[in-house]
Design a protein around this motif. Structure first.
Motif, PDB file in Angstrom:
ATOM      1  N   TYR A   1     -51.265  48.386 -42.750  1.00 13.44           N
ATOM      2  CA  TYR A   1     -50.192  48.111 -41.793  1.00 13.44           C
ATOM      3  C   TYR A   1     -50.594  48.580 -40.402  1.00 13.44           C
ATOM      4  O   TYR A   1     -50.470  47.852 -39.404  1.00 13.44           O
ATOM      5  N   ASN A   2     -51.127  49.831 -40.363  1.00 18.85           N
ATOM      6  CA  ASN A   2     -51.546  50.366 -39.066  1.00 18.85           C
ATOM      7  C   ASN A   2     -52.657  49.518 -38.462  1.00 18.85           C
ATOM      8  O   ASN A   2     -52.667  49.235 -37.264  1.00 18.85           O
ATOM      9  N   GLN A   3     -53.603  49.098 -39.353  1.00 18.81           N
ATOM     10  CA  GLN A   3     -54.716  48.270 -38.882  1.00 18.81           C
ATOM     11  C   GLN A   3     -54.184  46.968 -38.303  1.00 18.81           C
ATOM     12  O   GLN A   3     -54.607  46.527 -37.220  1.00 18.81           O
ATOM     13  N   ALA A   4     -53.208  46.376 -39.033  1.00 19.27           N
ATOM     14  CA  ALA A   4     -52.625  45.115 -38.574  1.00 19.27           C
ATOM     15  C   ALA A   4     -51.952  45.301 -37.222  1.00 19.27           C
ATOM     16  O   ALA A   4     -52.043  44.456 -36.329  1.00 19.27           O
ATOM     17  N   LEU A   5     -51.301  46.458 -37.092  1.00 17.14           N
ATOM     18  CA  LEU A   5     -50.615  46.754 -35.837  1.00 17.14           C
ATOM     19  C   LEU A   5     -51.623  46.822 -34.689  1.00 17.14           C
ATOM     20  O   LEU A   5     -51.423  46.232 -33.615  1.00 17.14           O
ATOM     21  N   ILE A   6     -52.748  47.525 -34.955  1.00 16.60           N
ATOM     22  CA  ILE A   6     -53.781  47.658 -33.917  1.00 16.60           C
ATOM     23  C   ILE A   6     -54.337  46.273 -33.565  1.00 16.60           C
ATOM     24  O   ILE A   6     -54.484  45.917 -32.377  1.00 16.60           O
ATOM     25  N   ASP A   7     -54.618  45.481 -34.617  1.00 12.87           N
ATOM     26  CA  ASP A   7     -55.157  44.135 -34.400  1.00 12.87           C
ATOM     27  C   ASP A   7     -54.203  43.306 -33.556  1.00 12.87           C
ATOM     28  O   ASP A   7     -54.617  42.620 -32.608  1.00 12.87           O
ATOM     29  N   ALA A   8     -52.921  43.382 -33.923  1.00 10.75           N
ATOM     30  CA  ALA A   8     -51.926  42.570 -33.223  1.00 10.75           C
ATOM     31  C   ALA A   8     -51.856  42.969 -31.750  1.00 10.75           C
ATOM     32  O   ALA A   8     -51.761  42.121 -30.859  1.00 10.75           O
ATOM     33  N   ARG A   9     -51.946  44.282 -31.532  1.00  6.29           N
ATOM     34  CA  ARG A   9     -51.880  44.759 -30.150  1.00  6.29           C
ATOM     35  C   ARG A   9     -53.073  44.220 -29.349  1.00  6.29           C
ATOM     36  O   ARG A   9     -52.935  43.741 -28.229  1.00  6.29           O
ATOM     37  N   GLU A  10     -54.247  44.289 -29.985  1.00  2.47           N
ATOM     38  CA  GLU A  10     -55.445  43.774 -29.313  1.00  2.47           C
ATOM     39  C   GLU A  10     -55.298  42.293 -28.994  1.00  2.47           C
ATOM     40  O   GLU A  10     -55.617  41.832 -27.897  1.00  2.47           O
ATOM     41  N   GLU A  11     -54.815  41.572 -30.014  1.00  2.00           N
ATOM     42  CA  GLU A  11     -54.627  40.118 -29.856  1.00  2.00           C
ATOM     43  C   GLU A  11     -53.693  39.833 -28.689  1.00  2.00           C
ATOM     44  O   GLU A  11     -53.966  38.979 -27.836  1.00  2.00           O
ATOM     45  N   ALA A  12     -52.592  40.614 -28.665  1.00  3.38           N
ATOM     46  CA  ALA A  12     -51.606  40.406 -27.605  1.00  3.38           C
ATOM     47  C   ALA A  12     -52.234  40.646 -26.235  1.00  3.38           C
ATOM     48  O   ALA A  12     -52.046  39.873 -25.294  1.00  3.38           O
ATOM     49  N   ASN A  13     -53.043  41.744 -26.160  1.00  2.00           N
ATOM     50  CA  ASN A  13     -53.699  42.049 -24.887  1.00  2.00           C
ATOM     51  C   ASN A  13     -54.614  40.905 -24.456  1.00  2.00           C
ATOM     52  O   ASN A  13     -54.649  40.532 -23.281  1.00  2.00           O
ATOM     53  N   LYS A  14     -55.330  40.359 -25.486  1.00  2.69           N
ATOM     54  CA  LYS A  14     -56.252  39.267 -25.187  1.00  2.69           C
ATOM     55  C   LYS A  14     -55.491  38.053 -24.636  1.00  2.69           C
ATOM     56  O   LYS A  14     -55.883  37.451 -23.623  1.00  2.69           O
ATOM     57  N   ILE A  15     -54.366  37.749 -25.343  1.00  4.92           N
ATOM     58  CA  ILE A  15     -53.579  36.589 -24.928  1.00  4.92           C
ATOM     59  C   ILE A  15     -53.049  36.797 -23.513  1.00  4.92           C
ATOM     60  O   ILE A  15     -53.092  35.897 -22.662  1.00  4.92           O
ATOM     61  N   VAL A  16     -52.578  38.027 -23.263  1.00  6.91           N
ATOM     62  CA  VAL A  16     -52.043  38.313 -21.930  1.00  6.91           C
ATOM     63  C   VAL A  16     -53.136  38.122 -20.879  1.00  6.91           C
ATOM     64  O   VAL A  16     -52.915  37.488 -19.845  1.00  6.91           O
ATOM     65  N   ALA A  17     -54.346  38.632 -21.165  1.00  8.90           N
ATOM     66  CA  ALA A  17     -55.451  38.508 -20.206  1.00  8.90           C
ATOM     67  C   ALA A  17     -55.791  37.043 -19.965  1.00  8.90           C
ATOM     68  O   ALA A  17     -55.982  36.612 -18.817  1.00  8.90           O
ATOM     69  N   GLU A  18     -55.837  36.300 -21.084  1.00 14.33           N
ATOM     70  CA  GLU A  18     -56.157  34.871 -20.937  1.00 14.33           C
ATOM     71  C   GLU A  18     -55.133  34.160 -20.075  1.00 14.33           C
ATOM     72  O   GLU A  18     -55.477  33.379 -19.175  1.00 14.33           O
ATOM     73  N   ALA A  19     -53.869  34.462 -20.415  1.00 10.92           N
ATOM     74  CA  ALA A  19     -52.798  33.796 -19.667  1.00 10.92           C
ATOM     75  C   ALA A  19     -52.894  34.134 -18.182  1.00 10.92           C
ATOM     76  O   ALA A  19     -52.752  33.266 -17.313  1.00 10.92           O
ATOM     77  N   ARG A  20     -53.200  35.436 -17.965  1.00 16.53           N
ATOM     78  CA  ARG A  20     -53.297  35.862 -16.564  1.00 16.53           C
ATOM     79  C   ARG A  20     -54.439  35.097 -15.857  1.00 16.53           C
ATOM     80  O   ARG A  20     -54.280  34.607 -14.744  1.00 16.53           O
ATOM     81  N   ALA A  21     -55.593  34.950 -16.546  1.00 20.76           N
ATOM     82  CA  ALA A  21     -56.736  34.253 -15.962  1.00 20.76           C
ATOM     83  C   ALA A  21     -56.382  32.799 -15.661  1.00 20.76           C
ATOM     84  O   ALA A  21     -56.703  32.275 -14.586  1.00 20.76           O
ATOM     85  N   GLU A  22     -55.692  32.197 -16.635  1.00 22.73           N
ATOM     86  CA  GLU A  22     -55.328  30.785 -16.458  1.00 22.73           C
ATOM     87  C   GLU A  22     -54.409  30.606 -15.254  1.00 22.73           C
ATOM     88  O   GLU A  22     -54.613  29.723 -14.398  1.00 22.73           O
ATOM     89  N   ILE A  23     -53.419  31.518 -15.215  1.00 23.38           N
ATOM     90  CA  ILE A  23     -52.467  31.433 -14.112  1.00 23.38           C
ATOM     91  C   ILE A  23     -53.203  31.621 -12.790  1.00 23.38           C
ATOM     92  O   ILE A  23     -52.965  30.900 -11.804  1.00 23.38           O
ATOM     93  N   GLN A  24     -54.156  32.562 -12.813  1.00 23.74           N
ATOM     94  CA  GLN A  24     -54.918  32.839 -11.586  1.00 23.74           C
ATOM     95  C   GLN A  24     -55.676  31.588 -11.148  1.00 23.74           C
ATOM     96  O   GLN A  24     -55.707  31.238  -9.958  1.00 23.74           O
ATOM     97  N   LYS A  25     -56.265  30.902 -12.182  1.00 26.29           N
ATOM     98  CA  LYS A  25     -57.021  29.700 -11.884  1.00 26.29           C
ATOM     99  C   LYS A  25     -56.114  28.642 -11.224  1.00 26.29           C
ATOM    100  O   LYS A  25     -56.445  28.053 -10.180  1.00 26.29           O
ATOM    101  N   ASP A  26     -54.961  28.441 -11.877  1.00 28.25           N
ATOM    102  CA  ASP A  26     -53.993  27.462 -11.350  1.00 28.25           C
ATOM    103  C   ASP A  26     -53.599  27.827  -9.932  1.00 28.25           C
ATOM    104  O   ASP A  26     -53.527  26.966  -9.036  1.00 28.25           O
TER     105      ASP A  26
END
Lengths: 191, 256
Positions: free
Chosen positions: A98-123
């Motif tokens: 469960y803890n591992q999943a939580l850590i993974d999910a957090r990482e994933e979320a951070n990645k998605i946020v970064a990607e979204a931010r990059a995309e928005i920046q590009k636009d």
């Protein structure tokens, strides 16, 4: 004489017999029944019967059964403890997962946020560039218009000056042809 | 004693409760005659069946109340035999348990008013003790042979003392069944007789003014004695059983 002696002896034995009887009676009524030997064979016989019966009942039926119950219970308790330990280990593992999943999910979320931010920046960059280009075009156009207006205005001024000069010359009574006036004005304007 | 009692109007027959009488009729007591001893031994057997056979018929992992008591008794005697004689003594467990059950049920049944306490009779306890004595002696010789005699030869004592000690040990060995049986019968008899004596004082209030003080006192004394007898009933069964275990230990491990 001899007769009386036998009689007396008889009486003595009779008395002794009575005494013994009375003694025996007393022992039975007031003495300890525990020491009444007459009842011993009876008690011993029934005791042996009772003990043999109890021994058979206990050793054939009761004791194996109770021993079995206790062994079963001990087994059940041991099994339950083992099962509980296993479940506990599983729970620990599940918590870890469960803890591992939580850590993974957090990482994933951070990645998605970064990607979204990059995309928005590009636009944003694109839009900014587009807007800049548009602004530059508009500015150029405006500058051209201003230039045109300025040119138009200068021409008008020349014209007005030529007309005014011709009119002024005319008013002074000097006949001047238009060509000369125009040339003079243009020269003046240039100089 | 009886005549003294009669002169005051009180009747003392403290030993009458131990009389062995035929159950049917009033004839002589032969060895096979069913007597009140037969009756109370039979009731003891029925109680043992009720507790240890009927009480455990559920074979429940989570025991019923009666099954708990049966298991408690089993565990109590089993632990006693194992602690005193060791693992190899456990083959005597059914035998020791039989003695314990018979004595404990007889003692407690004897506390019912009007009941005969079979274990208050030297004939009964004597046979029980002799059975233990013979078991120990015969088994001791079968298992250890002549080494069983080392029981009387105290090796830890100085050599000159050993013959004297051996004599004492031999005497004490043969006195064992006597003390073993008289301890139980005497305890059971004495308490019941004392209760009966107090009980004889109880009706004094119907006869004279002094009864106002004596009757409540005697009733209180009966209650107190009865409570003590409940304790004694169990303790004497326990003592008889644990001594049996101690004697069996001698047969299993004769050297001191």
């Amino acid at each position: 004489m001899a007769n009386t002696t036998t009689e007396a002896a008889g009486a003595v034995t009779e008395v002794a017999g009575h005494a013994a009887e009375a003694g025996g009676h007393a022992a039975q009524s007031a003495g300890m029944p525990q020491l009444n030997w007459e009842t011993f064979p009876n008690q011993i016989f029934w005791l042996v019967v009772a003990l043999v019966l109890i021994y058979l009942i206990l050793s054939k039926v009761a004791l194996p059964r109770i021993g079995g119950i206790l062994a079963d219970r001990q087994g059940a308790i041991t099994n339950d403890i083992a099962a509980a330990e296993e479940l506990k280990a599983k729970a620990v593992e599940a918590e870890k997962a469960y803890n591992q999943a939580l850590i993974d999910a957090r990482e994933e979320a951070n990645k998605i946020v970064a990607e979204a931010r990059a995309e928005i920046q590009k636009d944003l960059d694109k839009a900014t560039a587009k807007a800049d280009a548009e602004i530059a075009a508009k500015t150029a156009e405006s500058a051209k218009r201003i230039e045109e207006i300025r040119a138009g205005a200068a021409k008008n001024v020349e014209e007005v000056a030529r007309d005014a000069a011709a009119a002024i010359v005319d008013t002074m009574g000097v006949k001047a042809d238009a060509k000369t006036v125009a040339g003079a004005v243009t020269a003046r304007l240039k100089g | 004693m009886a005549t003294e009692g009669q002169s005051e109007g009180l009747v003392f027959h403290p030993m009458d409760q131990f009389k062995i009488q035929p159950l049917f009729g009033d004839g002589p007591i032969h060895w096979y005659t069913p007597t009140n001893a037969t009756l109370w031994m039979g009731i003891a057997i029925l109680c043992i069946i009720g507790l240890f056979v009927i009480g455990t018929r559920g074979r429940a992992t989570i025991p019923s109340r009666i099954q708990s008591i049966a298991e408690l008794g089993y565990g109590f005697v089993h632990k006693m035999v194992e602690d005193v004689t060791g693992k190899e003594g456990l083959k005597f467990f059914p035998y020791v348990f039989t003695l314990f059950c018979f004595i404990v049920f007889s003692n407690f049944l004897g506390l019912i008013p009007g009941a005969l306490t079979t274990t208050s009779h030297i004939a009964v306890t004597g046979i029980l003790a002799m059975a233990v004595f013979l078991t120990v002696t015969i088994f001791g010789f079968i298992k250890n042979g002549a080494h069983f005699l080392e029981l009387f030869w105290v090796k830890s004592a100085p050599l000159p003392l050993r013959p004297v000690l051996a004599l004492i040990e031999v005497i004490s060995y043969f006195v064992r069944p006597v003390s073993h049986s008289i301890r139980l019968a005497g305890n059971m008899m004495a308490g019941h007789a004392v209760i009966k004596v107090f009980a004889a004082f109880a009706p004094l209030i119907l006869m004279s003014g002094i009864g106002i003080a004596v009757t409540p006192l005697s009733i209180l004394a009966i209650v107190a004695m009865y409570a003590l007898e409940i304790l004694v009933a169990f303790i004497q069964a326990y003592v008889f059983t644990i001594l049996t275990c101690v004697y069996l230990k001698d047969a299993l491990h004769p050297s001191h």
